[in-house]
Design a protein around this motif. Structure first.
Motif, mmCIF file in Angstrom:
data_model
loop_
_atom_site.group_PDB
_atom_site.id
_atom_site.type_symbol
_atom_site.label_atom_id
_atom_site.label_comp_id
_atom_site.label_asym_id
_atom_site.label_seq_id
_atom_site.Cartn_x
_atom_site.Cartn_y
_atom_site.Cartn_z
ATOM 1 N N VAL A 123 2.307 -6.369 -7.700
ATOM 2 C CA VAL A 123 2.637 -5.025 -8.155
ATOM 3 C C VAL A 123 3.901 -4.572 -7.432
ATOM 4 N N LEU A 124 4.813 -3.939 -8.160
ATOM 5 C CA LEU A 124 5.997 -3.355 -7.536
ATOM 6 C C LEU A 124 5.714 -1.881 -7.288
ATOM 7 N N ALA A 125 5.687 -1.488 -6.021
ATOM 8 C CA ALA A 125 5.405 -0.106 -5.638
ATOM 9 C C ALA A 125 6.705 0.576 -5.234
ATOM 10 N N GLY A 126 7.049 1.649 -5.925
ATOM 11 C CA GLY A 126 8.218 2.429 -5.553
ATOM 12 C C GLY A 126 7.900 3.279 -4.338
ATOM 13 N N CYS A 127 8.828 3.361 -3.410
ATOM 14 C CA CYS A 127 8.577 4.124 -2.185
ATOM 15 C C CYS A 127 9.762 5.009 -1.861
ATOM 16 N N GLY A 128 9.513 6.305 -1.836
ATOM 17 C CA GLY A 128 10.533 7.259 -1.433
ATOM 18 C C GLY A 128 10.387 7.650 0.024
ATOM 19 N N GLY A 129 9.449 7.017 0.732
ATOM 20 C CA GLY A 129 9.262 7.307 2.144
ATOM 21 C C GLY A 129 8.333 8.472 2.415
ATOM 22 N N GLY A 130 7.800 9.094 1.385
ATOM 23 C CA GLY A 130 6.926 10.245 1.570
ATOM 24 C C GLY A 130 5.462 9.867 1.652
ATOM 25 N N LYS A 131 4.638 10.882 1.859
ATOM 26 C CA LYS A 131 3.201 10.640 2.037
ATOM 27 C C LYS A 131 2.551 10.030 0.806
ATOM 28 N N ASP A 132 2.985 10.407 -0.394
ATOM 29 C CA ASP A 132 2.397 9.829 -1.607
ATOM 30 C C ASP A 132 2.641 8.325 -1.677
ATOM 31 N N SER A 133 3.853 7.918 -1.352
ATOM 32 C CA SER A 133 4.193 6.492 -1.378
ATOM 33 C C SER A 133 3.374 5.714 -0.346
ATOM 34 N N ILE A 134 3.267 6.269 0.837
ATOM 35 C CA ILE A 134 2.526 5.597 1.911
ATOM 36 C C ILE A 134 1.054 5.453 1.538
ATOM 37 N N VAL A 135 0.470 6.524 1.002
ATOM 38 C CA VAL A 135 -0.939 6.481 0.595
ATOM 39 C C VAL A 135 -1.141 5.445 -0.512
ATOM 40 N N ALA A 136 -0.236 5.428 -1.504
ATOM 41 C CA ALA A 136 -0.366 4.476 -2.612
ATOM 42 C C ALA A 136 -0.296 3.034 -2.095
ATOM 43 N N MET A 137 0.630 2.753 -1.198
ATOM 44 C CA MET A 137 0.741 1.385 -0.664
ATOM 45 C C MET A 137 -0.455 1.039 0.223
ATOM 46 N N LYS A 138 -0.952 2.008 0.956
ATOM 47 C CA LYS A 138 -2.138 1.769 1.794
ATOM 48 C C LYS A 138 -3.350 1.451 0.914
ATOM 49 N N MET A 139 -3.465 2.147 -0.227
ATOM 50 C CA MET A 139 -4.569 1.874 -1.149
ATOM 51 C C MET A 139 -4.455 0.462 -1.730
ATOM 52 N N LEU A 140 -3.245 0.052 -2.079
ATOM 53 C CA LEU A 140 -3.041 -1.316 -2.578
ATOM 54 C C LEU A 140 -3.420 -2.327 -1.501
ATOM 55 N N GLN A 141 -3.026 -2.053 -0.274
ATOM 56 C CA GLN A 141 -3.336 -2.947 0.843
ATOM 57 C C GLN A 141 -4.849 -3.040 1.063
ATOM 58 N N GLU A 142 -5.520 -1.896 1.089
ATOM 59 C CA GLU A 142 -6.973 -1.870 1.304
ATOM 60 C C GLU A 142 -7.733 -2.586 0.180
ATOM 61 N N ALA A 143 -7.187 -2.532 -1.049
ATOM 62 C CA ALA A 143 -7.835 -3.164 -2.203
ATOM 63 C C ALA A 143 -7.437 -4.639 -2.340
ATOM 64 N N ASP A 144 -6.662 -5.155 -1.387
ATOM 65 C CA ASP A 144 -6.177 -6.542 -1.423
ATOM 66 C C ASP A 144 -5.400 -6.861 -2.695
ATOM 67 N N VAL A 145 -4.638 -5.885 -3.172
ATOM 68 C CA VAL A 145 -3.770 -6.097 -4.331
ATOM 69 C C VAL A 145 -2.394 -6.487 -3.798
ATOM 70 N N PRO A 146 -1.900 -7.675 -4.174
ATOM 71 C CA PRO A 146 -0.576 -8.080 -3.688
ATOM 72 C C PRO A 146 0.503 -7.144 -4.234
ATOM 73 N N PHE A 147 1.389 -6.678 -3.347
ATOM 74 C CA PHE A 147 2.441 -5.773 -3.804
ATOM 75 C C PHE A 147 3.714 -5.983 -2.998
ATOM 76 N N ALA A 148 4.803 -5.628 -3.634
ATOM 77 C CA ALA A 148 6.113 -5.558 -2.989
ATOM 78 C C ALA A 148 6.554 -4.110 -3.139
ATOM 79 N N SER A 149 7.477 -3.675 -2.311
ATOM 80 C CA SER A 149 7.910 -2.285 -2.414
ATOM 81 C C SER A 149 9.409 -2.202 -2.667
ATOM 82 N N MET A 150 9.779 -1.135 -3.329
ATOM 83 C CA MET A 150 11.177 -0.843 -3.620
ATOM 84 C C MET A 150 11.480 0.498 -2.974
ATOM 85 N N GLN A 151 12.453 0.518 -2.090
ATOM 86 C CA GLN A 151 12.825 1.746 -1.386
ATOM 87 C C GLN A 151 13.672 2.624 -2.276
#
Length: 99
Positions: A52-80
């Motif tokens: 999954v490609l996760a967009g990240c603007g550096g804010g709390k929403d982005s961090i929470v979304a990536m943390k949820m992907l991590q906790e669910a063991d969903v492989p993801f990359a991020s785009m700053q």
């Protein structure tokens, strides 16, 4: 595709508009040819890659979304994502690296 762009654009700038009491900005005027849109078809970039490609603007929403992907063991990359309305880009990028 234009509907997706509009939703992303409104989401990215939603907080900025709220903080600056901007209530009537309809967004940018998109100029395009109908032919260029009708010939467009999505394609796979890397075949069966399910990352999954996760967009990240550096804010709390982005961090929470990536943390949820991590906790669910969903492989993801991020785009700053950074924008001048949020301050200097290097500060935004450093916040992303620290999170």
């Amino acid at each position: 595709m234009l509907e997706l762009f509009t939703k992303i654009y409104q989401g990215v700038f939603g907080q900025h508009w709220y903080e600056n009491n901007i209530t009537d900005y309809p967004g940018p005027e998109l100029i395009y040819s109908q032919a260029s849109l009708s010939n467009s078809k999505p394609i796979s970039i890397f075949g069966d890659n399910s990352t999954v490609l996760a967009g990240c603007g550096g804010g709390k929403d982005s961090i929470v979304a990536m943390k949820m992907l991590q906790e669910a063991d969903v492989p993801f990359a991020s785009m700053q994502y950074s924008h001048s309305v949020y301050g200097k880009a290097d500060i935004q990028h450093n916040l992303f690296r620290e999170s």
